[in-house]
Design a protein around this motif. Structure first.
Motif, PDB file in Angstrom:
ATOM      1  N   GLY A   7     116.163  31.961  -9.782  1.00 44.86           N
ATOM      2  CA  GLY A   7     115.946  30.588  -9.348  1.00 44.86           C
ATOM      3  C   GLY A   7     114.461  30.264  -9.164  1.00 44.86           C
ATOM      4  O   GLY A   7     113.606  31.142  -9.249  1.00 44.86           O
ATOM      5  N   TYR A  16     116.299  25.321  -7.979  1.00 51.36           N
ATOM      6  CA  TYR A  16     117.129  25.473  -9.175  1.00 51.36           C
ATOM      7  C   TYR A  16     117.674  26.917  -9.250  1.00 51.36           C
ATOM      8  O   TYR A  16     117.021  27.848  -8.780  1.00 51.36           O
ATOM      9  CB  TYR A  16     116.326  25.173 -10.440  1.00 51.36           C
ATOM     10  N   VAL A  17     118.828  27.052  -9.869  1.00 52.07           N
ATOM     11  CA  VAL A  17     119.403  28.383 -10.144  1.00 52.07           C
ATOM     12  C   VAL A  17     119.607  28.505 -11.638  1.00 52.07           C
ATOM     13  O   VAL A  17     119.985  27.542 -12.319  1.00 52.07           O
ATOM     14  CB  VAL A  17     120.742  28.619  -9.400  1.00 52.07           C
ATOM     15  N   GLU A  23     119.546  25.754 -16.254  1.00 51.51           N
ATOM     16  CA  GLU A  23     119.262  25.608 -14.837  1.00 51.51           C
ATOM     17  C   GLU A  23     120.160  24.545 -14.210  1.00 51.51           C
ATOM     18  O   GLU A  23     120.455  23.517 -14.822  1.00 51.51           O
ATOM     19  CB  GLU A  23     117.795  25.233 -14.626  1.00 51.51           C
ATOM     20  N   VAL A  86     121.499  30.920  -4.859  1.00 47.96           N
ATOM     21  CA  VAL A  86     120.623  31.437  -5.917  1.00 47.96           C
ATOM     22  C   VAL A  86     120.949  32.907  -6.133  1.00 47.96           C
ATOM     23  O   VAL A  86     120.858  33.722  -5.208  1.00 47.96           O
ATOM     24  CB  VAL A  86     119.142  31.267  -5.535  1.00 47.96           C
TER      25      VAL A  86
END
Length: 409
Positions: A7, A16-17, A23, A86
């Motif tokens: 992430g 974000y992951v 993503e 994440v």
């Protein structure tokens, strides 16, 4: 901006992951540094890892139902799909997919096991029904009744089938039990009637036995008691509460009679034994009369013995032929002496004997003369024939002479 393999946080604080599909936004972080944001959502990921691990363990090691397992999987999948963590979310999805496969496999196994258990339960219940229907025809009332009760307990311990099958089998099972109970009830009702009839019969037999207990008509009464005993045995058993009392009364009445008879017979046997002793003494006295030398004195002596003999009562039956035989032997000897005396002194008999002797003597003399004449004439055949005839006449003459001697001639 900060990032790690799974992430990143951009300059606006958006987290974000990374996934196989690209993503995905995890969330927004404004409270601290980007590192703290990633650490926070990584902890969220670790929490999902722990929850999935616990669910895997529950599915593998407990009897968690397929339905509850699927609800738990769906709940976790929703959290994974929400991308609020994440980490390797695709790995978590893969683990959840494997869990679904495992749950489905367990569901099929349990469905197969339930089907097997249901089939075994059906076979077991059909076997119970078959045995119950066989027992319904049994006359072993106690054993069959206990076995049917045991079958009911076994039935209750078996799983239920579908309602239609279970009801049909239970109907047959219940009908068999009812049929047996009906037959058993009818049997014992008949048995009760028979025992009541036996009670009435035995009460009548007891009444007669008690009425006879004071009888002194020993022979006929003893015979009647034997007949009553035969009737008693043929009557069958009365009810248990009556049977022993009736038997004790019946047997008691017999005991009274036979005890009295035994007492009388014991006195009679003692008296007869004494009578036997007296008659043996008289028989010995009578035997001393023999041989008969003085007929008149012998008759008088025997008459005296016989008068005393007749005055004595009975002797034991088994001794009677022996002791009476001794007296009869003396009596016959005296009678034979009387007959011999009569023949010796009877004039008519003596005359007949002398006449017969004379006739036979004349015939013998005549035959001798004819034989001598035939020999002189040389007719030996005729002489031999006449000699054979002479032998017969001579035998008759010898017998007649012997009879004549009995008359003293």
């Amino acid at each position: 901006m900060s990032s790690d393999p799974w992430g990143r946080v951009d300059e606006t604080g958006t987290v974000y992951v990374r996934t196989a599909d690209g993503e995905q936004v995890v969330g927004s972080w404004q409270a601290g540094s980007p590192e703290e944001a990633l650490a926070y959502f990584e902890r969220k990921y670790e929490g999902l890892v722990v929850e999935i691990g616990l669910l895997e363990k529950r599915v593998q090691t407990t009897d968690l139902s397929s339905k509850d397992a699927q609800v738990a999987i769906d709940h976790l999948r929703e959290q994974v799909d929400a991308h609020h963590a994440v980490g390797d979310l695709d790995a978590l999805r893969a683990r959840l997919d494997k869990l679904v496969e495992l749950v489905d496999k367990r569901r099929e196994e349990r469905r197969a096991q339930r089907a097997k258990q249901t089939d075994e339960a059906r076979q077991a219940k059909e076997a119970l029904v078959t045995e119950a229907e066989e027992l319904a025809q049994s006359d072993q009332w106690r054993v069959a009744g206990e076995r049917l009760r045991s079958l009911v307990d076994t039935w209750k311990g078996l799983p239920r089938l579908d309602r239609k099958s279970d009801d049909e089998l239970w109907h047959r099972f219940s009908h068999a039990r009812s049929a047996f109970s009906k037959r058993r009830k009818a049997h014992f009702a008949q048995l009760d009637a028979q025992r009541e009839e036996a009670r009435r019969t035995k009460e009548r037999l007891v009444a007669e036995a008690e009425a006879l207990s004071g009888s002194t008509d020993w022979g006929p009464t003893a015979a009647r008691y034997r007949e009553l005993m035969t009737e008693w045995k043929a009557a069958g058993r009365a009810q248990r509460e009556h049977e022993d009392d009736l038997w004790n009364r019946f047997r008691g009445a017999q005991d009274v009679f036979f005890a009295a008879r035994s007492s009388v017979f014991a006195e009679r046997d003692a008296e007869q034994a004494e009578n036997l002793k007296l008659k043996e003494e008289l028989a010995e006295e009578a035997e001393k009369i023999l041989p008969v030398t003085d007929l008149k004195a012998a008759r008088a002596a025997f008459r005296s013995v016989n008068e005393r003999w007749e005055a004595i009562g009975h002797v034991p039956r088994d001794a009677r032929p022996r002791v009476e035989g001794r007296m009869h032997a003396v009596e016959r000897a005296i009678q034979e002496a009387e007959e011999a005396e009569w023949r010796r002194t009877n004039p008519e008999a003596r005359a007949r004997a002398e006449g017969l002797t004379g006739q036979l003597q004349a015939a013998v003399d005549k035959l001798r003369g004819q034989i001598d004449q035939a020999r002189a004439q040389g007719n030996n055949a005729k002489a031999d024939k006449l000699e054979r005839e002479l032998e017969g006449r001579q035998a008759l003459l010898d017998q007649a002479l012997k009879g004549l001697q009995e008359f003293g001639g």
